[in-house]
Scaffold this motif. Structure first.
Motif, PDB file in Angstrom:
ATOM      1  N   ALA A  90       1.817  -7.480  -5.418  1.00 60.13           N
ATOM      2  CA  ALA A  90       2.237  -6.959  -6.720  1.00 60.13           C
ATOM      3  C   ALA A  90       1.089  -6.405  -7.558  1.00 60.13           C
ATOM      4  O   ALA A  90       1.343  -5.703  -8.550  1.00 60.13           O
ATOM      5  N   PHE A  91      -0.158  -6.683  -7.212  1.00 57.36           N
ATOM      6  CA  PHE A  91      -1.299  -6.360  -8.063  1.00 57.36           C
ATOM      7  C   PHE A  91      -1.317  -4.878  -8.450  1.00 57.36           C
ATOM      8  O   PHE A  91      -1.457  -4.511  -9.624  1.00 57.36           O
ATOM      9  N   GLY A  92      -1.192  -4.009  -7.458  1.00 57.98           N
ATOM     10  CA  GLY A  92      -1.252  -2.578  -7.743  1.00 57.98           C
ATOM     11  C   GLY A  92      -0.142  -2.114  -8.668  1.00 57.98           C
ATOM     12  O   GLY A  92      -0.368  -1.303  -9.578  1.00 57.98           O
ATOM     13  N   LEU A  93       1.077  -2.638  -8.467  1.00 59.05           N
ATOM     14  CA  LEU A  93       2.192  -2.254  -9.319  1.00 59.05           C
ATOM     15  C   LEU A  93       2.025  -2.758 -10.744  1.00 59.05           C
ATOM     16  O   LEU A  93       2.393  -2.077 -11.702  1.00 59.05           O
ATOM     17  N   VAL A  94       1.462  -3.965 -10.897  1.00 61.31           N
ATOM     18  CA  VAL A  94       1.207  -4.488 -12.242  1.00 61.31           C
ATOM     19  C   VAL A  94       0.207  -3.600 -12.972  1.00 61.31           C
ATOM     20  O   VAL A  94       0.389  -3.264 -14.155  1.00 61.31           O
TER      21      VAL A  94
ATOM     22  N   VAL B 287       0.831  -1.200   0.000  1.00 63.18           N
ATOM     23  CA  VAL B 287       0.000   0.000   0.000  1.00 63.18           C
ATOM     24  C   VAL B 287       0.870   1.256   0.000  1.00 63.18           C
ATOM     25  O   VAL B 287       0.594   2.224  -0.718  1.00 63.18           O
ATOM     26  N   MET B 288       1.940   1.250   0.792  1.00 67.77           N
ATOM     27  CA  MET B 288       2.786   2.440   0.888  1.00 67.77           C
ATOM     28  C   MET B 288       3.390   2.832  -0.467  1.00 67.77           C
ATOM     29  O   MET B 288       3.548   4.014  -0.758  1.00 67.77           O
ATOM     30  N   VAL B 289       3.714   1.841  -1.309  1.00 66.01           N
ATOM     31  CA  VAL B 289       4.319   2.183  -2.605  1.00 66.01           C
ATOM     32  C   VAL B 289       3.343   2.955  -3.487  1.00 66.01           C
ATOM     33  O   VAL B 289       3.769   3.678  -4.403  1.00 66.01           O
ATOM     34  N   LEU B 290       2.040   2.817  -3.245  1.00 62.03           N
ATOM     35  CA  LEU B 290       1.065   3.562  -4.024  1.00 62.03           C
ATOM     36  C   LEU B 290       1.110   5.049  -3.683  1.00 62.03           C
ATOM     37  O   LEU B 290       0.669   5.894  -4.466  1.00 62.03           O
ATOM     38  N   PHE B 291       1.630   5.372  -2.500  1.00 58.28           N
ATOM     39  CA  PHE B 291       1.770   6.762  -2.090  1.00 58.28           C
ATOM     40  C   PHE B 291       3.096   7.361  -2.563  1.00 58.28           C
ATOM     41  O   PHE B 291       3.289   8.575  -2.455  1.00 58.28           O
ATOM     42  N   MET B 292       4.002   6.525  -3.045  1.00 59.07           N
ATOM     43  CA  MET B 292       5.359   6.967  -3.362  1.00 59.07           C
ATOM     44  C   MET B 292       5.449   7.387  -4.830  1.00 59.07           C
ATOM     45  O   MET B 292       5.723   6.573  -5.703  1.00 59.07           O
ATOM     46  N   GLY B 293       5.195   8.657  -5.079  1.00 57.38           N
ATOM     47  CA  GLY B 293       5.214   9.195  -6.436  1.00 57.38           C
ATOM     48  C   GLY B 293       6.617   9.495  -6.920  1.00 57.38           C
ATOM     49  O   GLY B 293       7.617   9.099  -6.294  1.00 57.38           O
ATOM     50  N   PRO B 294       6.738  10.202  -8.046  1.00 56.03           N
ATOM     51  CA  PRO B 294       8.051  10.507  -8.642  1.00 56.03           C
ATOM     52  C   PRO B 294       8.999  11.234  -7.689  1.00 56.03           C
ATOM     53  O   PRO B 294      10.218  11.103  -7.807  1.00 56.03           O
ATOM     54  N   GLU B 295       8.439  11.995  -6.744  1.00 59.99           N
ATOM     55  CA  GLU B 295       9.292  12.758  -5.832  1.00 59.99           C
ATOM     56  C   GLU B 295      10.146  11.858  -4.932  1.00 59.99           C
ATOM     57  O   GLU B 295      11.132  12.319  -4.340  1.00 59.99           O
ATOM     58  N   TYR B 296       9.790  10.578  -4.827  1.00 56.75           N
ATOM     59  CA  TYR B 296      10.580   9.654  -4.015  1.00 56.75           C
ATOM     60  C   TYR B 296      11.797   9.117  -4.774  1.00 56.75           C
ATOM     61  O   TYR B 296      12.704   8.554  -4.167  1.00 56.75           O
TER      62      TYR B 296
ATOM     63  N   ALA C 288      -5.460   2.235  -9.357  1.00 54.48           N
ATOM     64  CA  ALA C 288      -4.941   0.927  -8.963  1.00 54.48           C
ATOM     65  C   ALA C 288      -5.483   0.515  -7.604  1.00 54.48           C
ATOM     66  O   ALA C 288      -5.928  -0.629  -7.408  1.00 54.48           O
ATOM     67  N   ALA C 289      -5.475   1.440  -6.651  1.00 56.67           N
ATOM     68  CA  ALA C 289      -5.950   1.136  -5.305  1.00 56.67           C
ATOM     69  C   ALA C 289      -7.428   0.763  -5.296  1.00 56.67           C
ATOM     70  O   ALA C 289      -7.887  -0.013  -4.452  1.00 56.67           O
ATOM     71  N   SER C 290      -8.194   1.313  -6.238  1.00 57.41           N
ATOM     72  CA  SER C 290      -9.626   1.018  -6.289  1.00 57.41           C
ATOM     73  C   SER C 290      -9.912  -0.392  -6.792  1.00 57.41           C
ATOM     74  O   SER C 290     -11.055  -0.866  -6.695  1.00 57.41           O
ATOM     75  N   LEU C 291      -8.894  -1.078  -7.313  1.00 57.03           N
ATOM     76  CA  LEU C 291      -9.068  -2.427  -7.846  1.00 57.03           C
ATOM     77  C   LEU C 291      -8.311  -3.498  -7.069  1.00 57.03           C
ATOM     78  O   LEU C 291      -8.731  -4.664  -7.034  1.00 57.03           O
ATOM     79  N   THR C 292      -7.197  -3.126  -6.441  1.00 57.00           N
ATOM     80  CA  THR C 292      -6.304  -4.138  -5.875  1.00 57.00           C
ATOM     81  C   THR C 292      -6.914  -4.922  -4.722  1.00 57.00           C
ATOM     82  O   THR C 292      -6.533  -6.062  -4.483  1.00 57.00           O
ATOM     83  N   PHE C 293      -7.857  -4.347  -3.994  1.00 59.04           N
ATOM     84  CA  PHE C 293      -8.400  -5.031  -2.821  1.00 59.04           C
ATOM     85  C   PHE C 293      -9.349  -6.165  -3.180  1.00 59.04           C
ATOM     86  O   PHE C 293      -9.583  -7.081  -2.366  1.00 59.04           O
ATOM     87  N   ILE C 294      -9.922  -6.147  -4.391  1.00 60.61           N
ATOM     88  CA  ILE C 294     -10.992  -7.096  -4.741  1.00 60.61           C
ATOM     89  C   ILE C 294     -10.487  -8.532  -4.707  1.00 60.61           C
ATOM     90  O   ILE C 294     -11.105  -9.415  -4.078  1.00 60.61           O
TER      91      ILE C 294
END
Length: 477
Positions: free
Chosen positions: A269-273, A67-76, A285-291
Motif C-alpha cells: 500500500a505504500f506507493g498508493l498512500v 508495482v503494476m498499479v504505479l503504471f496504471m494511469g487515468p487511461e486504465y 512514489a516509486a522512488s520512495l516505496t522500496f526503502i
C-alpha cells in the motif's frame, strides 16, 4: 548417483540412500552435534541458499501488483480505492495457499516442491503480460492479480522446509535469513519498477515481467540441481489438526498478524498512500516505496538472532511497544500532512516489522520444544515432536499473518473513501499493536505465567541427562 548423494554417503554412510528417484536424505538429526558438524551444517546451508533464491522471486511475484498499479494511469479507468483492493487480491490468495503449501513439503519433499512452486510463478507473470493494457476490465485485473498469490504460498513451504533442516539453537538465525532473503523480493521488484518508469516510462510495465520470467526458470533449475528432500519429514495430516487445537498456534497467529501482516500490507500500500495522501506522481512514489521494505527485509535476520540470544518473547514485546510509538509519529504526520515526518515514522515501522517477523518466528519452534519437554520427552524424541508441530503451525500462522496484509489494504481503502486520508487506518493499526503487546506480555512474559511454565519444564526435564538439559535451554521463548 547424484553429486549430493555421493557427498552425503562419503561423510555419513547412514545419512542417505536413494529414494523415489534420488536426492532424498534418509537420516537427519541436526540436534546431534557430531552429525551437524560433520554432515548436516553444510547440507543445511546449501539448501538454505537456494531456498532463499526461490522464496525471493516468489515474494517479488506476490508483490507484483503493488508495482503494476504505479503504471496504471487515468487511461486504465481505475479509481484509487479500487487499486487498494486490486493489490489486496494477491494477499488473500497467498494467505490461503500457505496452508496447503506447508503440507506439500511433507507430501512431495522440500526440494521437489520448491521446483514445482517456483515453476508455477510463470503463470501469473505470463498472464499479466497478456492483459496489462488500457481497456482491460477491472474484473479481469482482479482475477489476474489473484494468480500472483502463488508467490505468497512459497513462503510457507520454504519456512517449513528450512525449519526441518536446522537445530533449535540456530532456527532463529536460519528462519530469519530465509524469510529476510525472501522479503527482499518486495523492494527489489519495486526498484525495478522505479528503474523502468524512470527510463522507459510508465507505458512499459511488461519490461518488469520480461525480467522475471528467466529468473523464475533459474530458480526452479537451481532447486532441482542443488536442494534435497528430507525423508524423516513424512506426510502427517494429524499434525495440522494437533497444531490447530493448540492455543499457542492462534496466539502466535495474532502476533504474526501484527508483524508480518503489517510488513506485507504496508509494502503493497505504500506507493498508493503516497500518491493519494501526499499527491506524489508514480515516479516520485516509486522512488520512495522500496526503502521501507528493503530495510525491513534486511533486519529480519537480526530479529531472529536477537531472539536466539535474549528470547523471542522479550524482543517481540519491545518491538510492539516501539511499533506503537512509530505509529504515533505516522498519525501526527498524516494529520499535519508532513511528508518528511511521515517517511521517518513509516520507514521506522517497516524496520520494526522486520525485527518482529524474526523474533515471532523464532518463538514458534521454542514453544513446541518446551511443550515436548513438559510432556517428558527428551533428546531426538523431543526434537521430533517440536519439529512436527512447529512445522504444521507455521503454515497456519503464516496464513493468518498474510491475511493481515489484506486487512491493512482494506482499512486504507475505507479510510480514504470516508475521510480522504489514511489517518483513521493508522489509528486502528495502533490499537492492534497495543493488543499484540498486551497478549505477548500476558501469555509469555507475565511473571506468574513464566514461573509456572519454567517450573513445569524443570520438573519434566529433571530426569534428563546434562546434554539434554543443555538443549532444553533453547526452548525458552
Amino acid at each position: 548417483m547424484t553429486a549430493a548423494a555421493a557427498e552425503t554417503r562419503n561423510e555419513s554412510p547412514e545419512a542417505r540412500r536413494p529414494r523415489r528417484g534420488g536426492r532424498w536424505i534418509e537420516r537427519w538429526d541436526p540436534e546431534d552435534e557430531g552429525f551437524w558438524r560433520g554432515t548436516g551444517e553444510r547440507i543445511a546451508r546449501r539448501n538454505l541458499v537456494f531456498s532463499v533464491l526461490s522464496e525471493h522471486i516468489g515474494f517479488s511475484v506476490w508483490s507484483l501488483w503493488s508495482v503494476m498499479v504505479l503504471f496504471m494511469g487515468p487511461e486504465y479507468g481505475i479509481a484509487p480505492a479500487e487499486k487498494f483492493f486490486l493489490v489486496a487480491m494477491p494477499t488473500v490468495v497467498g494467505g490461503v495457499l500457505r496452508v496447503p503449501y506447508t503440507f506439500a513439503v511433507a507430501r512431495f519433499g522440500g526440494r521437489n516442491w520448491t521446483v514445482i512452486s517456483a515453476a508455477m510463478l510463470l503463470v501469473p507473470t505470463s498472464v499479466a503480460a497478456v492483459v496489462l493494457e488500457p481497456g482491460t476490465s477491472y474484473t479481469t485485473f482482479l482475477l489476474v492479480a489473484a494468480l500472483a498469490g502463488v508467490g505468497g504460498g512459497n513462503f510457507a513451504s520454504s519456512m517449513t522446509n528450512i525449519n526441518s533442516f536446522y537445530p533449535l539453537r540456530k532456527k532463529g538465525w536460519a528462519l530469519g535469513m530465509n524469510a529476510g532473503g525472501g522479503n527482499i523480493g518486495v523492494p527489489v521488484i519495486q526498484l525495478l519498477g522505479l528503474l523502468v518508469i524512470g527510463t522507459a516510462g510508465a507505458a512499459h510495465p511488461r519490461i518488469v515481467l520480461a525480467v522475471y520470467v528467466p529468473l523464475i526458470v533459474v530458480a526452479a533449475v537451481c532447486a532441482a540441481l542443488f536442494m534435497d528432500n528430507l525423508a524423516p519429514v513424512t506426510n502427517d495430516t494429524g499434525a495440522a489438526l494437533d497444531a490447530a487445537r493448540e492455543p499457542h498456534t492462534w496466539v502466535m497467529s495474532l502476533l504474526y498478524l501484527g508483524t508480518f501482516g503489517s510488513f506485507i500490507g504496508y509494502s503493497f500500500a505504500f506507493g498508493l498512500v503516497l500518491q493519494n495522501q501526499f499527491a506524489r506522481t508514480p515516479l516520485q512514489a516509486a522512488s520512495l516505496t522500496f526503502i521501507g521494505p528493503l530495510l525491513g527485509s534486511l533486519i529480519r535476520p537480526v530479529g531472529g538472532r536477537l531472539a536466539d540470544r535474549f528470547g523471542g518473547a522479550r524482543i517481540t514485546l519491545g518491538n510492539f511497544v516501539a511499533m506503537g510509538l512509530a505509529t504515533g509519529v505516522v498519525i501526527y504526520a498524516s494529520a499535519v500532512r508532513s511528508l518528511a515526518v511521515f517517511l521517518v515514522g513509516f520507514i521506522a515501522l517497516f524496520v520494526l516489522t522486520g525485527l518482529g517477523n524474526g523474533s515471532t518466528y523464532k518463538m514458534i519452534p521454542g514453544i513446541f520444544q518446551a511443550q515436548a519437554v513438559r510432556r517428558g520427552l527428551v533428546g531426538e524424541e523431543a526434537a521430533a515432536y517440536g519439529r512436527r508441530l512447529s512445522g504444521a503451525a507455521m503454515g497456519l500462522i503464516g496464513a493468518v499473518g498474510a491475511l493481515g496484509g489484506l486487512a491493512i489494504n482494506l482499512a486504507f481503502r475505507q479510510s480514504f473513501l470516508v475521510a480522504g486520508s489514511g489517518t483513521p487506518a493508522f489509528v486502528a493499526f495502533l490499537g492492534c499493536y497495543v493488543v499484540c503487546g498486551a497478549v505477548t506480555w500476558t501469555v509469555y512474559l507475565r511473571p506468574a505465567a513464566r514461573a509456572r511454565r519454567m517450573a513445569r519444564t524443570a520438573e519434566a526435564a529433571a530426569a534428563a541427562s546434562a546434554e539434554e538439559r543443555r538443549h532444553a535451554v533453547y526452548a525458552e521463548v
